[in-house]
Enzyme design. Structure first.
Site, PDB file in Angstrom:
ATOM      1  N   GLU A  64      -1.744  -5.082   8.441  1.00 36.94           N
ATOM      2  CA  GLU A  64      -1.035  -4.856   9.690  1.00 36.94           C
ATOM      3  C   GLU A  64      -1.656  -5.331  11.260  1.00 36.94           C
ATOM      4  OE1 GLU A  64      -0.305  -0.390   9.470  1.00 36.94           O
ATOM      5  OE2 GLU A  64       1.128  -1.541   7.260  1.00 36.94           O
ATOM      6  N   ASP A 120       0.386  -1.258  -0.194  1.00 33.56           N
ATOM      7  CA  ASP A 120       0.402   0.089  -0.212  1.00 33.56           C
ATOM      8  C   ASP A 120       1.253   1.135   0.215  1.00 33.56           C
ATOM      9  OD1 ASP A 120       0.958  -0.169   3.158  1.00 33.56           O
ATOM     10  OD2 ASP A 120      -0.820   0.339   3.960  1.00 33.56           O
ATOM     11  N   SER A 121       2.292   0.863   0.045  1.00 34.53           N
ATOM     12  CA  SER A 121       2.901   2.049  -0.337  1.00 34.53           C
ATOM     13  C   SER A 121       2.972   2.647  -1.636  1.00 34.53           C
ATOM     14  CB  SER A 121       4.903   1.437   0.010  1.00 34.53           C
ATOM     15  OG  SER A 121       5.511   0.881  -0.704  1.00 34.53           O
ATOM     16  N   ASP A 129      -0.736  -5.912  -0.257  1.00 34.76           N
ATOM     17  CA  ASP A 129      -1.550  -5.096   0.995  1.00 34.76           C
ATOM     18  C   ASP A 129      -3.599  -5.199   1.040  1.00 34.76           C
ATOM     19  OD1 ASP A 129       0.598  -4.961   3.288  1.00 34.76           O
ATOM     20  OD2 ASP A 129       1.700  -3.354   2.058  1.00 34.76           O
ATOM     21  N   LYS A 163      -1.610  -9.723   2.340  1.00 30.78           N
ATOM     22  CA  LYS A 163      -0.295  -9.179   3.592  1.00 30.78           C
ATOM     23  C   LYS A 163      -1.378  -7.689   4.804  1.00 30.78           C
ATOM     24  CE  LYS A 163       2.830  -6.100   3.404  1.00 30.78           C
ATOM     25  NZ  LYS A 163       2.494  -4.877   4.545  1.00 30.78           N
ATOM     26  N   GLU A 195       8.819  -4.252  11.021  1.00 32.53           N
ATOM     27  CA  GLU A 195       9.218  -3.120  10.269  1.00 32.53           C
ATOM     28  C   GLU A 195      10.033  -2.045  10.927  1.00 32.53           C
ATOM     29  OE1 GLU A 195       7.576  -0.874   7.563  1.00 32.53           O
ATOM     30  OE2 GLU A 195       7.603   0.978   7.425  1.00 32.53           O
TER      31      GLU A 195
HETATM   32  O1  KIV Z   1       3.207  -1.040   1.631  1.00 35.64           O
HETATM   33  C1  KIV Z   1       4.914  -1.153   1.746  1.00 35.64           C
HETATM   34  O2  KIV Z   1       5.486  -0.927   0.808  1.00 35.64           O
HETATM   35  C2  KIV Z   1       5.143  -2.431   2.939  1.00 35.64           C
HETATM   36  C3  KIV Z   1       6.663  -2.821   2.320  1.00 35.64           C
HETATM   37  C4  KIV Z   1       7.583  -1.674   2.714  1.00 35.64           C
HETATM   38  C5  KIV Z   1       6.495  -3.948   4.037  1.00 35.64           C
HETATM   39  O3  KIV Z   1       3.955  -2.827   3.537  1.00 35.64           O
END
Ligand code: KIV
Length: 298
Positions: free
Chosen positions: A132, A62-63, A101, A130, A199
């Site tokens: 959090e 989600d970056s 994500d 994934k 992280e």
């Molecule tokens: O969204 C992302 O890029 C991440 C990684 C940096 C672990 O969650």
């Protein structure tokens, strides 16, 4: 068959083999002697580049929000955004495992929404999702795993909690917080996570977690003791000038190269050297003659 008799063929088979969730789950570095490599990707060319480089896992992070869509943090990205980019990554058909994500608020409201949102990412082409959080996310993780969708956990500096943390700050620096993180990691494994991203935490805490859980840990700003490492595609390649955290190692400066290339292109257009004759389509001579009477007709 004696495997040592055909070492080259065996090695090739290993290289070609699609990375699966069970393969990742069993990839503790202490057992395999090999670190897992994960990198983010947000589109088909990025996924193809990552795959050609031989990474194990491509994360549609989600970056995306900050790196590609220009937001200040990750909170604005939606399931639809994530699904759109996951589909693009999946179309590259990478050998690497594709993990997507789950964005903020896609697994926080109800079990039904959580499972439906996870399924949307799987239907877009991800093999796993994934999310959090620690013990507060166990119910969400269990419901997703119950729907046969593999889940990767994410602890420590969890960017979706940016406001609760008071900024992007290193976590688990005190003994109490480190113990809480360790308990969270154990809870994630208990809930069925096949790997955990750690992280922005001190290296000693990451080592403790890595030695305490049976699934691999994948670090980002968590030191060298993890079972694998992850970085953001644009950071590794130096695609942008933005200030990067100290854990980022830039392996190229593609941003500067791109600016230089586009500057040359602009110069060539303006000074008339692009396109050249070889870069131009031509009519066959007869047709050109036929048309020559039209020149200047307007
Ligand atoms: O969204 C992302 O890029 C991440 C990684 C940096 C672990 O969650």
């Amino acid at each position: 068959m004696d495997a040592s008799a055909t070492p080259r063929r065996v090695r090739a088979a290993e290289v070609d083999r699609k990375v699966t969730v069970p393969l990742v789950r069993s990839s503790k570095r202490a057992t395999t002697g090999r670190s897992l490599v994960m990198v983010t990707a947000y589109d088909a060319p990025g996924a193809r580049i990552a795959d050609r480089a031989g990474v194990d896992i491509v994360l549609v992070g989600d970056s995306l929000a900050m790196v590609v869509l220009g937001y200040e943090d990750t909170l604005s990205v939606t399931v639809e955004d994530m699904a759109h980019h996951t589909a693009a990554v999946a179309r590259a058909r990478p050998r690497a495992l594709v993990v997507a994500d789950m964005p903020w608020m896609s697994y926080h409201v109800s079990t039904e929404d959580t499972v439906r949102n996870a399924a949307a990412l799987i239907r877009s082409g991800a093999t796993a999702v994934k999310l959090e959080g620690g013990r507060n996310r166990v119910a969400a993780i269990e419901s997703i795993v119950h729907a046969e969708i593999p889940v990767m956990g994410h602890l420590g500096l969890t960017p979706q909690s940016v406001h609760a943390m008071g900024g992007f700050k290193v976590q688990a620096k005190e003994a109490g917080a480190a113990r809480t993180l360790l308990d969270d990691a154990r809870a994630l494994v208990g809930a069925g996570c096949f790997a955990i991203v750690l992280e922005g935490i001190p290296d000693a805490v990451a080592r403790l977690v890595t030695e305490s859980v049976e699934v691999p840990t994948i670090g980002i700003g968590a030191g060298p003791a993890c079972d694998g490492q992850v970085l953001v595609f644009h950071d590794v390649l130096g695609l942008e000038e933005r200030i990067v955290p100290k854990f980022v190692r830039r392996y190229a400066e593609l941003g500067s190269l791109a600016v230089e290339a586009l500057r040359e292109y602009a110069d060539d257009v303006r000074n008339g050297t692009f396109p050249s004759d070889q870069e131009t389509y031509h009519l066959s001579p007869g047709v050109e003659e036929e048309l020559s009477g039209l020149y200047g007709a307007a």
